[in-house]
Write a protein that holds these residues in place. Structure first.
Motif, PDB file in Angstrom:
ATOM      1  N   LEU A  15       0.811  -1.211   0.000  1.00  0.00           N
ATOM      2  CA  LEU A  15       0.000   0.000   0.000  1.00  0.00           C
ATOM      3  C   LEU A  15       0.845   1.263   0.000  1.00  0.00           C
ATOM      4  N   LYS A  16       1.995   1.201   0.623  1.00  0.00           N
ATOM      5  CA  LYS A  16       2.879   2.364   0.608  1.00  0.00           C
ATOM      6  C   LYS A  16       4.272   1.893   0.225  1.00  0.00           C
ATOM      7  N   ALA A  17       5.005   2.779  -0.419  1.00  0.00           N
ATOM      8  CA  ALA A  17       6.328   2.412  -0.917  1.00  0.00           C
ATOM      9  C   ALA A  17       7.384   2.472   0.171  1.00  0.00           C
ATOM     10  N   SER A  18       7.186   3.361   1.155  1.00  0.00           N
ATOM     11  CA  SER A  18       8.198   3.551   2.190  1.00  0.00           C
ATOM     12  C   SER A  18       7.532   4.021   3.471  1.00  0.00           C
ATOM     13  N   THR A  19       8.174   3.725   4.600  1.00  0.00           N
ATOM     14  CA  THR A  19       7.680   4.236   5.877  1.00  0.00           C
ATOM     15  C   THR A  19       8.162   5.651   6.116  1.00  0.00           C
ATOM     16  N   ASN A  73     -10.601  -3.591  11.520  1.00  0.00           N
ATOM     17  CA  ASN A  73     -11.176  -4.527  10.540  1.00  0.00           C
ATOM     18  C   ASN A  73     -10.324  -4.676   9.286  1.00  0.00           C
ATOM     19  N   GLY A  74      -9.015  -4.779   9.474  1.00  0.00           N
ATOM     20  CA  GLY A  74      -8.121  -5.006   8.339  1.00  0.00           C
ATOM     21  C   GLY A  74      -7.721  -3.755   7.583  1.00  0.00           C
ATOM     22  N   ASP A  75      -8.230  -2.598   7.977  1.00  0.00           N
ATOM     23  CA  ASP A  75      -7.899  -1.337   7.306  1.00  0.00           C
ATOM     24  C   ASP A  75      -6.650  -0.750   7.960  1.00  0.00           C
ATOM     25  N   ILE A  76      -5.546  -0.748   7.236  1.00  0.00           N
ATOM     26  CA  ILE A  76      -4.264  -0.294   7.774  1.00  0.00           C
ATOM     27  C   ILE A  76      -4.312   1.193   8.122  1.00  0.00           C
ATOM     28  N   ALA A  77      -4.954   1.987   7.272  1.00  0.00           N
ATOM     29  CA  ALA A  77      -5.034   3.434   7.530  1.00  0.00           C
ATOM     30  C   ALA A  77      -5.807   3.713   8.819  1.00  0.00           C
ATOM     31  N   ALA A  78      -6.888   2.972   9.038  1.00  0.00           N
ATOM     32  CA  ALA A  78      -7.677   3.160  10.260  1.00  0.00           C
ATOM     33  C   ALA A  78      -6.879   2.721  11.486  1.00  0.00           C
ATOM     34  N   ALA A  79      -6.112   1.640  11.352  1.00  0.00           N
ATOM     35  CA  ALA A  79      -5.278   1.175  12.461  1.00  0.00           C
ATOM     36  C   ALA A  79      -4.203   2.201  12.792  1.00  0.00           C
ATOM     37  N   GLU A  80      -3.587   2.768  11.765  1.00  0.00           N
ATOM     38  CA  GLU A  80      -2.561   3.780  11.993  1.00  0.00           C
ATOM     39  C   GLU A  80      -3.142   5.012  12.667  1.00  0.00           C
ATOM     40  N   LYS A  81      -4.338   5.397  12.259  1.00  0.00           N
ATOM     41  CA  LYS A  81      -4.970   6.566  12.865  1.00  0.00           C
ATOM     42  C   LYS A  81      -5.301   6.307  14.332  1.00  0.00           C
TER      43      LYS A  81
END
Length: 130
Positions: A15-19, A73-81
């Motif tokens: 989903l993202k190229a780099s951290t 629920n598997g959403d990486i963006a929501a987990a990060e937020k």
């Protein structure tokens, strides 16, 4: 031909190229790894006495963060937020905490001191004393 394979190719990329953090690579499947680490930490914590302050605090934080990851629920963006950080950073923190739990078990930090502490050892900056 290229137009047909473009969606397939983009699905294979992370989903993202780099951290954006030097030395910290993007994890290919971060949420299951994070959930697994939190679960492992909780199982290790269960071997500490229930009265241990370290166990109580770490267990509360780990359960809270596990609930946040489950709630995403598997959403990486929501987990990060909800975690307030990148999941890769949270994975590193969780692994470090898991290692520390192992060390705390080894050190038996909940036991009494071998020799009593000198008087005034745990008193800091009391204005009524010297």
């Amino acid at each position: 031909m290229l137009r047909v394979t473009r969606p397939l190719f983009s699905a294979l990329q992370p989903l993202k190229a780099s951290t954006g953090i030097t030395g910290l690579a993007v994890h290919p499947d971060p949420l299951p790894a994070l959930k697994s680490t939190y679960t492992s930490t909780l199982s290790l914590l269960s071997s500490l006495p229930a009265t241990s302050v370290y166990r109580q605090a770490t267990e509360a934080i780990t359960k809270h963060r596990l609930a946040l990851v489950d709630g995403a629920n598997g959403d990486i963006a929501a987990a990060e937020k909800s975690l307030g950080n990148q999941v890769e950073v949270a994975i590193e923190e969780a692994k470090d905490e898991e290692k520390l739990v192992g060390k705390m078990i080894e050190w038996k930090a909940w036991e009494n001191l071998e020799t009593p502490a000198p008087e005034g050892q745990w008193r800091y900056f009391d204005p009524n004393t010297e």
